[in-house]
Design a protein around this motif. Structure first.
Motif, PDB file in Angstrom:
ATOM      1  N   TRP A   1      17.224 -30.306 -25.046  1.00 37.07           N
ATOM      2  CA  TRP A   1      16.715 -31.886 -25.240  1.00 37.07           C
ATOM      3  C   TRP A   1      16.130 -31.630 -26.747  1.00 37.07           C
ATOM      4  O   TRP A   1      16.342 -32.430 -27.576  1.00 37.07           O
TER       5      TRP A   1
ATOM      6  N   SER B   1      12.951 -32.881 -20.535  1.00 38.18           N
ATOM      7  CA  SER B   1      13.377 -33.699 -21.302  1.00 38.18           C
ATOM      8  C   SER B   1      12.077 -34.591 -22.043  1.00 38.18           C
ATOM      9  O   SER B   1      12.167 -34.739 -23.209  1.00 38.18           O
TER      10      SER B   1
ATOM     11  N   THR C   1      13.645 -24.751 -16.939  1.00 36.63           N
ATOM     12  CA  THR C   1      12.840 -25.873 -17.426  1.00 36.63           C
ATOM     13  C   THR C   1      12.627 -25.557 -18.901  1.00 36.63           C
ATOM     14  O   THR C   1      12.934 -26.328 -19.718  1.00 36.63           O
TER      15      THR C   1
ATOM     16  N   ASN D   1      27.892 -37.324 -14.372  1.00 37.40           N
ATOM     17  CA  ASN D   1      27.123 -36.944 -15.572  1.00 37.40           C
ATOM     18  C   ASN D   1      27.959 -37.188 -16.638  1.00 37.40           C
ATOM     19  O   ASN D   1      27.375 -37.706 -17.647  1.00 37.40           O
TER      20      ASN D   1
ATOM     21  N   TRP E   1      16.277 -26.192 -20.459  1.00 35.38           N
ATOM     22  CA  TRP E   1      16.452 -27.948 -20.502  1.00 35.38           C
ATOM     23  C   TRP E   1      15.589 -28.248 -21.718  1.00 35.38           C
ATOM     24  O   TRP E   1      15.943 -29.252 -22.612  1.00 35.38           O
TER      25      TRP E   1
ATOM     26  N   ASN F   1      27.086 -40.382 -18.973  1.00 35.20           N
ATOM     27  CA  ASN F   1      26.424 -40.059 -20.273  1.00 35.20           C
ATOM     28  C   ASN F   1      27.308 -40.884 -21.475  1.00 35.20           C
ATOM     29  O   ASN F   1      26.834 -40.870 -22.486  1.00 35.20           O
TER      30      ASN F   1
ATOM     31  N   GLN G   1      23.276 -29.821 -17.339  1.00 35.58           N
ATOM     32  CA  GLN G   1      22.379 -30.369 -16.260  1.00 35.58           C
ATOM     33  C   GLN G   1      23.086 -30.494 -14.774  1.00 35.58           C
ATOM     34  O   GLN G   1      22.369 -30.081 -13.908  1.00 35.58           O
TER      35      GLN G   1
ATOM     36  N   MET H   1      13.720 -31.662 -14.773  1.00 33.17           N
ATOM     37  CA  MET H   1      14.195 -32.750 -15.662  1.00 33.17           C
ATOM     38  C   MET H   1      13.016 -33.153 -16.519  1.00 33.17           C
ATOM     39  O   MET H   1      13.184 -33.942 -17.517  1.00 33.17           O
TER      40      MET H   1
ATOM     41  N   TRP I   1      19.433 -38.115  -8.768  1.00 39.36           N
ATOM     42  CA  TRP I   1      20.401 -36.807  -8.426  1.00 39.36           C
ATOM     43  C   TRP I   1      20.375 -36.498  -7.034  1.00 39.36           C
ATOM     44  O   TRP I   1      21.056 -35.537  -6.560  1.00 39.36           O
TER      45      TRP I   1
END
Length: 455
Positions: free
Chosen positions: A42, A162, A35, A389, A38, A393, A135, A159, A369
């Motif tokens: 971001w 983010s 976490t 992804n 990520w 994206n 990701q 996630m 997902w």
């Protein structure tokens, strides 16, 4: 299909509560660090949205330049996503995450020194190229450790970083830009890139010491705990039955492209919020950067609640299809309301609408997902997650271009918001009409060879 487990499965003497304790331990070991990774990814991806507020005037750049630079990140994503995930399968998650985090951290620091448009484009492309694979790589990594019915909450927490990065990063960006502006002859936006890039390099170095690629290699798990993981993953494989193992075969199937298009539509809404949220709030009169940062923090806090809440509900109900569709519909509705209140000049209305859109759009992402594993496994899943992804994206490239172009030609953002809302509503129809429903069954116990294959 998602597996349901008896309290005393026939192939093991473990109880459900014993396995629950094992998986709680795994989650507490892996998810906080993932976490954090990520979160920093971001921070470095979207801080351009705040830097834009002064950077564009300092460098005399237009909205079109910003839209192209913000979006070209996803071109780098597109080209390097699949190779990154295939490399992860060979060298493991720890080394992959180290490479990714250190690379994007260094590029983020270099962003502080751009002067020409081409430099801006090149560095944004490289930022996407380095972050590519993170990701889907983590999603793949979690399939080694957690069965689907335990992944929803774990992925929601991961996630939701983010949203947390936007929630915490927004006031932080305002503080950094105000406090450090002019220090050492650097502008506030330059300090933003430097200060937020350094932690990513540090975390990348730490990855190889904290993460373990697969349960069998985990010295912190007992042999009994490893068997708990093996058993539940084998039961899941038995329940899901035949799925595509060959990537090229899965790529020829309509279901793969439905998944790609669905996520494309969701990403379009998410990119609108992350790259243009601050500009939309500024357009209704909130011009103080520090105050704007706190407003955006509240909006993204709703996104965090949507991610964690929807992930929890999905796991509780053992259902992903409706939870994805409803959340995407909520996100699209918020964009429509934002366009309406923007024409009325209502700051409260725009803020409420963006908060609603953030809760829905961001809430749809972790639950989505869970869907690809219904159609593919093995090598197909490894490459498939990355392909879904990377292609989806590209919406992150087109959405800023569309909004920037419409703003430049019409003078406001409303037309672009309506268009992106229509795109996100399309995701609702795709999920409900083309994604197969879940079947709830009690599976047979996995065969010995299935258990052995996972050890």
């Amino acid at each position: 299909m998602e597996a349901q487990f008896n309290d005393n499965p026939p192939s093991t003497t473990s109880t459900l509560e014993e396995r629950n304790r094992t998986f709680r331990r795994i989650v507490f070991r892996l998810i906080p660090f993932l976490t954090l990774v990520w979160f920093l990814a971001w921070i470095d991806r979207v801080n351009i949205g705040f830097a834009k507020l002064t950077m564009m005037d300092d460098l005399q750049w237009t909205e079109v330049v910003y839209g192209a630079g913000a979006g070209i990140f996803f071109i780098g994503y597109f080209f390097f996503e699949v190779p990154s995930n295939l490399l992860l399968q060979k060298i493991g998650a720890p080394k992959t995450i180290m490479r990714i985090a250190m690379g994007w951290g260094i590029v983020s620091i270099l962003m502080a020194f751009v002067r020409e448009e081409w430099q801006f484009y090149v560095l944004r492309f490289l930022l996407g190229a380095f972050e590519a694979g993170l990701q889907p790589g983590v999603i793949l990594f979690l399939t080694f450790w957690l069965p689907a019915h335990r992944r929803g909450k774990a992925m929601a927490i991961f996630m939701s970083a983010s949203a947390m990065s936007l929630m915490i990063g927004s006031p932080l960006a305002g503080f950094v830009m105000d406090t450090f502006n002019g220090s050492l002859d650097l502008a506030g936006w330059q300090w933003l890139f430097i200060i937020e890039g350094i932690p990513s390099v540090v975390v990348g170095i730490c990855a190889v010491f904290i993460l373990t690629n697969k349960p069998i290699n985990a010295k912190w798990l007992s042999s009994t705990e490893k068997e708990h993981v093996v058993y539940e993953l084998a039961v899941e494989n038995t329940t899901l039955g035949n799925r595509d193992h060959n990537f090229w075969a899965s790529l020829r199937k309509p279901s793969t492209w439905i998944l790609i298009l669905t996520f494309f539509c969701i990403v379009a809404g998410n990119a609108t919020l992350t790259f243009y949220g601050p500009s939309l709030v500024k357009a209704v009169g909130i011009t103080d950067i520090a105050a704007l940062g706190w407003v955006m923090s509240g909006i993204y806090a709703c996104g965090w609640i949507g991610m964690v809440g929807n992930g929890w509900l999905s796991d509780r109900n053992r259902e992903s299809r409706w939870h994805t569709a409803f959340a995407a519909g909520l996100g699209a509705s918020g964009l429509v309301l934002a366009a309406i209140f923007l024409t009325q000049g209502s700051a409260i209305g725009v803020i409420f609408s963006l908060a609603l859109s953030a809760a829905g759009t961001m809430g749809a992402i972790p639950v989505f997902w869970n869907l690809p594993a219904r159609y593919m496994s093995g090598t197909a899943l490894v490459a498939g997650l990355a392909v879904i992804n990377s292609i989806a994206n590209l919406a992150g490239y087109f959405a800023p271009q569309v909004l920037g172009g419409i703003k430049a030609s019409t003078g406001d953002y409303t037309g672009g918001l309506y268009l992106i809302a229509v795109v996100e509503f399309l995701a609702v129809g795709l999920v409900l009409f083309f994604i197969k429903k879940q079947q709830r069954v009690i599976p047979e116990a996995p065969k010995d060879e299935e258990l052995a294959g996972l050890r």
